[in-house]
Design a protein around this motif. Structure first.
Motif, PDB file in Angstrom:
ATOM      1  N   TYR A 158       0.880  -1.174   0.000  1.00  0.00           N
ATOM      2  CA  TYR A 158       0.000   0.000   0.000  1.00  0.00           C
ATOM      3  C   TYR A 158       0.911   1.216   0.000  1.00  0.00           C
ATOM      4  O   TYR A 158       1.589   1.458   1.008  1.00  0.00           O
ATOM      5  CB  TYR A 158      -0.864   0.053   1.253  1.00  0.00           C
ATOM      6  CG  TYR A 158      -1.675  -1.185   1.531  1.00  0.00           C
ATOM      7  CD1 TYR A 158      -2.828  -1.472   0.814  1.00  0.00           C
ATOM      8  CD2 TYR A 158      -1.304  -2.060   2.546  1.00  0.00           C
ATOM      9  CE1 TYR A 158      -3.590  -2.592   1.099  1.00  0.00           C
ATOM     10  CE2 TYR A 158      -2.064  -3.176   2.837  1.00  0.00           C
ATOM     11  CZ  TYR A 158      -3.194  -3.438   2.110  1.00  0.00           C
ATOM     12  OH  TYR A 158      -3.939  -4.549   2.406  1.00  0.00           O
ATOM     13  N   VAL A 197       3.995   1.112   2.128  1.00  0.00           N
ATOM     14  CA  VAL A 197       3.973   0.041   3.130  1.00  0.00           C
ATOM     15  C   VAL A 197       3.899  -1.320   2.465  1.00  0.00           C
ATOM     16  O   VAL A 197       2.964  -1.603   1.706  1.00  0.00           O
ATOM     17  CB  VAL A 197       2.755   0.200   4.072  1.00  0.00           C
ATOM     18  CG1 VAL A 197       2.754  -0.918   5.112  1.00  0.00           C
ATOM     19  CG2 VAL A 197       2.778   1.545   4.742  1.00  0.00           C
ATOM     20  N   ALA A 211       2.857  -4.586   3.009  1.00  0.00           N
ATOM     21  CA  ALA A 211       2.025  -5.292   3.989  1.00  0.00           C
ATOM     22  C   ALA A 211       2.246  -6.796   3.931  1.00  0.00           C
ATOM     23  O   ALA A 211       2.206  -7.477   4.947  1.00  0.00           O
ATOM     24  CB  ALA A 211       0.555  -4.959   3.756  1.00  0.00           C
ATOM     25  N   PRO A 240       2.552  -8.913  15.544  1.00  0.00           N
ATOM     26  CA  PRO A 240       2.227  -7.624  16.151  1.00  0.00           C
ATOM     27  C   PRO A 240       1.308  -6.798  15.254  1.00  0.00           C
ATOM     28  O   PRO A 240       1.105  -7.144  14.093  1.00  0.00           O
ATOM     29  CB  PRO A 240       3.598  -6.957  16.296  1.00  0.00           C
ATOM     30  CG  PRO A 240       4.518  -7.701  15.386  1.00  0.00           C
ATOM     31  CD  PRO A 240       3.963  -9.069  15.220  1.00  0.00           C
ATOM     32  N   ASN A 241       0.781  -5.712  15.772  1.00  0.00           N
ATOM     33  CA  ASN A 241      -0.055  -4.815  14.964  1.00  0.00           C
ATOM     34  C   ASN A 241       0.690  -4.441  13.694  1.00  0.00           C
ATOM     35  O   ASN A 241       1.876  -4.119  13.741  1.00  0.00           O
ATOM     36  CB  ASN A 241      -0.368  -3.514  15.735  1.00  0.00           C
ATOM     37  CG  ASN A 241      -1.303  -3.729  16.908  1.00  0.00           C
ATOM     38  OD1 ASN A 241      -1.047  -3.276  18.006  1.00  0.00           O
ATOM     39  ND2 ASN A 241      -2.370  -4.432  16.687  1.00  0.00           N
ATOM     40  N   GLY A 242      -0.003  -4.518  12.575  1.00  0.00           N
ATOM     41  CA  GLY A 242       0.611  -4.126  11.316  1.00  0.00           C
ATOM     42  C   GLY A 242       1.476  -5.191  10.689  1.00  0.00           C
ATOM     43  O   GLY A 242       2.160  -4.947   9.689  1.00  0.00           O
ATOM     44  N   ALA A 243       1.463  -6.414  11.235  1.00  0.00           N
ATOM     45  CA  ALA A 243       2.322  -7.489  10.719  1.00  0.00           C
ATOM     46  C   ALA A 243       1.869  -7.993   9.350  1.00  0.00           C
ATOM     47  O   ALA A 243       2.643  -8.625   8.633  1.00  0.00           O
ATOM     48  CB  ALA A 243       2.340  -8.651  11.704  1.00  0.00           C
ATOM     49  N   GLY A 244       0.612  -7.735   9.017  1.00  0.00           N
ATOM     50  CA  GLY A 244       0.106  -8.186   7.712  1.00  0.00           C
ATOM     51  C   GLY A 244      -0.920  -9.309   7.822  1.00  0.00           C
ATOM     52  O   GLY A 244      -1.266  -9.932   6.817  1.00  0.00           O
ATOM     53  N   LYS A 245      -1.431  -9.546   9.015  1.00  0.00           N
ATOM     54  CA  LYS A 245      -2.399 -10.632   9.208  1.00  0.00           C
ATOM     55  C   LYS A 245      -3.682 -10.378   8.421  1.00  0.00           C
ATOM     56  O   LYS A 245      -4.115 -11.211   7.630  1.00  0.00           O
ATOM     57  CB  LYS A 245      -2.737 -10.811  10.703  1.00  0.00           C
ATOM     58  CG  LYS A 245      -1.526 -11.087  11.582  1.00  0.00           C
ATOM     59  CD  LYS A 245      -1.901 -11.261  13.034  1.00  0.00           C
ATOM     60  CE  LYS A 245      -2.507 -10.018  13.675  1.00  0.00           C
ATOM     61  NZ  LYS A 245      -1.595  -8.863  13.780  1.00  0.00           N
ATOM     62  N   SER A 273      -4.203  -8.263   6.050  1.00  0.00           N
ATOM     63  CA  SER A 273      -3.929  -8.172   4.613  1.00  0.00           C
ATOM     64  C   SER A 273      -3.862  -9.571   4.009  1.00  0.00           C
ATOM     65  O   SER A 273      -4.396  -9.814   2.921  1.00  0.00           O
ATOM     66  CB  SER A 273      -2.603  -7.449   4.360  1.00  0.00           C
ATOM     67  OG  SER A 273      -2.657  -6.154   4.879  1.00  0.00           O
ATOM     68  N   ARG A 279      -8.793  -8.302  -1.590  1.00  0.00           N
ATOM     69  CA  ARG A 279      -7.698  -7.528  -2.178  1.00  0.00           C
ATOM     70  C   ARG A 279      -6.964  -8.438  -3.143  1.00  0.00           C
ATOM     71  O   ARG A 279      -7.042  -9.661  -3.026  1.00  0.00           O
ATOM     72  CB  ARG A 279      -6.729  -7.042  -1.102  1.00  0.00           C
ATOM     73  CG  ARG A 279      -7.363  -6.068  -0.155  1.00  0.00           C
ATOM     74  CD  ARG A 279      -6.365  -5.552   0.844  1.00  0.00           C
ATOM     75  NE  ARG A 279      -7.046  -4.884   1.930  1.00  0.00           N
ATOM     76  CZ  ARG A 279      -7.519  -3.645   1.856  1.00  0.00           C
ATOM     77  NH1 ARG A 279      -7.356  -2.933   0.765  1.00  0.00           N
ATOM     78  NH2 ARG A 279      -8.138  -3.101   2.879  1.00  0.00           N
ATOM     79  N   GLN A 284     -12.274  -8.588  10.515  1.00  0.00           N
ATOM     80  CA  GLN A 284     -11.941  -7.756  11.670  1.00  0.00           C
ATOM     81  C   GLN A 284     -12.744  -6.460  11.634  1.00  0.00           C
ATOM     82  O   GLN A 284     -13.195  -5.969  12.648  1.00  0.00           O
ATOM     83  CB  GLN A 284     -10.441  -7.436  11.639  1.00  0.00           C
ATOM     84  CG  GLN A 284      -9.961  -6.659  12.838  1.00  0.00           C
ATOM     85  CD  GLN A 284      -8.445  -6.474  12.819  1.00  0.00           C
ATOM     86  OE1 GLN A 284      -7.787  -6.657  11.809  1.00  0.00           O
ATOM     87  NE2 GLN A 284      -7.898  -6.104  13.954  1.00  0.00           N
ATOM     88  N   GLU A 337      -9.272 -12.032  14.151  1.00  0.00           N
ATOM     89  CA  GLU A 337      -9.435 -11.623  15.551  1.00  0.00           C
ATOM     90  C   GLU A 337     -10.871 -11.823  16.021  1.00  0.00           C
ATOM     91  O   GLU A 337     -11.547 -10.882  16.423  1.00  0.00           O
ATOM     92  CB  GLU A 337      -8.988 -10.177  15.726  1.00  0.00           C
ATOM     93  CG  GLU A 337      -7.503 -10.017  15.428  1.00  0.00           C
ATOM     94  CD  GLU A 337      -6.936  -8.693  15.903  1.00  0.00           C
ATOM     95  OE1 GLU A 337      -7.442  -8.141  16.876  1.00  0.00           O
ATOM     96  OE2 GLU A 337      -5.979  -8.220  15.280  1.00  0.00           O
ATOM     97  N   HIS A 367      -4.506 -11.940  18.722  1.00  0.00           N
ATOM     98  CA  HIS A 367      -3.457 -11.409  19.603  1.00  0.00           C
ATOM     99  C   HIS A 367      -3.456 -12.152  20.930  1.00  0.00           C
ATOM    100  O   HIS A 367      -2.602 -11.908  21.770  1.00  0.00           O
ATOM    101  CB  HIS A 367      -3.677  -9.919  19.871  1.00  0.00           C
ATOM    102  CG  HIS A 367      -3.328  -9.052  18.705  1.00  0.00           C
ATOM    103  ND1 HIS A 367      -2.031  -8.843  18.297  1.00  0.00           N
ATOM    104  CD2 HIS A 367      -4.097  -8.363  17.845  1.00  0.00           C
ATOM    105  CE1 HIS A 367      -2.023  -8.054  17.241  1.00  0.00           C
ATOM    106  NE2 HIS A 367      -3.267  -7.751  16.940  1.00  0.00           N
ATOM    107  N   ALA A 406       5.057  -2.412  10.057  1.00  0.00           N
ATOM    108  CA  ALA A 406       5.729  -2.576   8.774  1.00  0.00           C
ATOM    109  C   ALA A 406       6.129  -1.254   8.144  1.00  0.00           C
ATOM    110  O   ALA A 406       7.047  -1.202   7.346  1.00  0.00           O
ATOM    111  CB  ALA A 406       4.818  -3.340   7.827  1.00  0.00           C
ATOM    112  N   ASP A 407       5.432  -0.176   8.539  1.00  0.00           N
ATOM    113  CA  ASP A 407       5.650   1.122   7.902  1.00  0.00           C
ATOM    114  C   ASP A 407       7.110   1.547   7.939  1.00  0.00           C
ATOM    115  O   ASP A 407       7.555   2.342   7.130  1.00  0.00           O
ATOM    116  CB  ASP A 407       4.836   2.204   8.632  1.00  0.00           C
ATOM    117  CG  ASP A 407       3.400   1.788   8.800  1.00  0.00           C
ATOM    118  OD1 ASP A 407       2.546   2.601   8.514  1.00  0.00           O
ATOM    119  OD2 ASP A 407       3.159   0.634   9.169  1.00  0.00           O
TER     120      ASP A 407
END
Ligand SMILES: Nc1ncnc2c1ncn2[C@@H]1O[C@H](COP(=O)(O)OP(=O)(O)OP(=O)(O)O)[C@@H](O)[C@H]1O
Ligand SMILES: [Mg+2]
Length: 325
Positions: free
Chosen positions: A32, A35, A37, A56-61, A63, A72, A100, A172, A204, A319-320
């Motif tokens: 993206y 990023v 992802a 962790p948050n933003g790990a790509g789960k 996505s 996507r 989610q 989640e 999580h 990931a950013d």
């Protein structure tokens, strides 16, 4: 510690690697803007597995799950579900999903909304059965906009189980649920697994992964960092913690060179270590002519293993922070 991706066999569930895979990601990428992802993701799920996706948050789960559901499209690489495109698999009713995010229709009753999902599913179950299983039979006549967060989650779960899907994908699923709802939820999921369904869920709650999943996949910055049974993941992170105090002179170099160590912390006279082979490490401590006092050897929980693995890979930063290649 070096985290690896080589523990790829499914865990102790009813899964079989002989059958054609349920899901196959081959070198999948999704970016993206800046990023990344999902990065060069290879992933295969086999029939009957219950697989937890951690990270962790933003790990790509999310996505990854969105790509699997055809919500996507990958920038490159290939996603197959039951040997076809995600869209085809969904049209054939082979996939049930709980996302989610995404809002539910607000002005209809719970029964109307879940009933619609049952009707639309090519192999839909009777609505009463689905409401009962999701624990929302008592609130079936309520309008959706009056529901609490946890009740909304149950409605989402009802969507995922509205028909006889072979693969259930949950992002989640128990966030916002109270303890007893979570227990009921996982009881229902175990029943689905016993019936031979493949289940993939992002979470999580590491204790959920430990208790429910045959196989745990740790994602980090869009890549698979670890893949194996929960016991294998723990072993990968250094399965045992060893601690003791030393009275005599402390040779730090010798301690750091002990076999099977994956981590060591020396604080005053106290030594704390992580080891993949506690017997060998402790034996070597005595071999140095040392007399450790208050020696303790304890197991590492999945949570600590997860932190050890993600820390070794650069912490839990999103990931950013990784530039796009
Ligand atoms: N539509 C989007 N546009 C831009 N960036 C996005 C988009 N969706 C996700 N991202 C970014 O992609 C990365 C992966 O996000 P993703 O939602 O897959 O993570 P996650 O593992 O599900 O995290 P969480 O545990 O917080 O749900 C994040 O850095 C996120 O900010
Ligand atoms: Mg997510």
């Amino acid at each position: 510690m070096t985290a690896t991706t080589d523990v790829s066999a499914p865990g102790a569930g009813a899964a079989t690697t002989d059958s054609p895979p349920v899901v196959r990601f081959a070198q999948v990428n999704k970016t993206y803007r800046s990023v990344r992802a999902v990065a060069d993701l290879d992933l295969t799920l086999y029939p009957g597995e219950t697989v937890a996706l951690l990270g962790p948050n933003g790990a790509g789960k999310s996505s990854t799950l969105d790509l699997l559901l055809g919500l996507r499209h990958p920038d490159s690489g290939r996603v197959e579900v039951f040997g076809t495109s995600p869209r085809q698999a969904i049209v054939r009713g082979r996939v049930g999903a709980m996302l989610q995010s995404g809002s539910l229709m607000r002005d209809v009753t719970v029964r109307e909304l879940v009933g619609l999902a049952c009707e639309l599913h090519p192999k839909g179950h009777p609505v009463d059965e689905v409401l009962e299983r999701a624990g929302i039979a008592e609130i079936a006549s309520r309008t959706v906009n009056k529901l609490s967060g946890g009740q909304e989650q149950r409605v989402r779960f009802a969507f995922a189980t509205a028909g006889a899907s072979d693969l259930i994908v949950l992002d989640e699923p128990t966030t916002g649920m109270d303890v007893s709802s979570r227990q009921t939820f996982w009881g229902g999921m175990r029943e689905q697994a016993r019936q031979g369904r493949t289940i993939l869920f992002a979470t999580h709650y590491l204790e959920e992964a430990d208790a429910v999943a045959d196989r745990v996949i740790v994602l980090h910055r869009g890549r698979v960092l670890a893949d194996g049974s929960s016991a294998e993941i723990k072993a990968m992170a250094g399965a045992r913690r060893i601690s003791f105090q030393l009275d005599g002179p402390l040779d730090e170099t010798a301690l750091r060179a002990l076999p099977a160590l994956t981590g060591i912390e020396i604080s005053g006279r106290t030594v704390r270590m992580r080891s993949t082979d506690a017997d060998a490490t402790v034996h070597a401590v005595y071999g140095l002519g040392l007399y450790p006092q208050g020696l303790e050897v304890t197991g590492l929980g999945l949570e600590q293993a997860f932190l050890a693995i993600t820390d070794a890979a650069g912490g839990t930063a999103p990931a950013d922070e990784e530039p796009t290649r």
